[in-house]
Design a protein around this motif. Structure first.
Motif: not given
Length: 160
Positions: A73-87
């Protein structure tokens, strides 16, 4: 999900906005076979910036070559919240994967380094997952996600 018991995940991290984690689910028993087939399918691949930038004939060739790779399988989740840094985004994306698939084991960087074919497949799949959801629809023989029996592509859920 008890169906992922015994699986291992190889994760590709996309460290640019929108941040994202793409995980391949693999069974330990077929790991060597999966690596061999992925390496043969993707040898010398230069990672494209966008799947849509790849010539349609080349997309079809790559999808056909990747169909024989035994992934679970494959799972992809993104985080584009503007106030979130990479860590923080990396932590949250990995947390989502761990919460959704608690019986899967995440591969170490050392293990991943020994799997260049599967690493290339994860990275290429991550590029495909970054296509806009409402964007261009591809035929099955041009859509790399079509090689996976199970896949999920989505954004960051509300975390408590």
């Amino acid at each position: 999900m008890t169906g992922t018991r015994g699986w291992i995940h190889l994760v590709d991290w996309h460290g640019e906005l929108p941040y994202g984690a793409t995980a391949l689910g693999l069974t330990p028993a077929r790991l060597a076979e999966a690596e061999e087939k992925a390496a043969a399918a993707l040898a010398g691949l230069v990672l494209p910036a966008s799947w849509l930038d790849v010539d349609p004939a080349e997309r079809r060739r790559l999808v056909a070559a990747c169909r024989i790779i035994p992934t679970e399988g494959l799972w992809h989740v993104t985080d584009d919240r503007p106030d979130t840094d990479e860590d923080r985004a990396r932590y949250d994306c990995l947390r989502v994967l761990a919460d959704d698939w608690p019986y899967a084991r995440l591969m170490t960087a050392e293990e991943t380094d020994r799997l260049p074919g599967l690493t290339a497949l994860a990275r290429l799949s991550a590029v495909v997952c970054r296509l806009p959801v409402d964007g261009e629809r591809l035929d099955a023989e041009e859509d790399l996600l079509d090689i996976y029996d199970t896949f999920s592509v989505g954004g960051m859920p509300e975390l408590s």
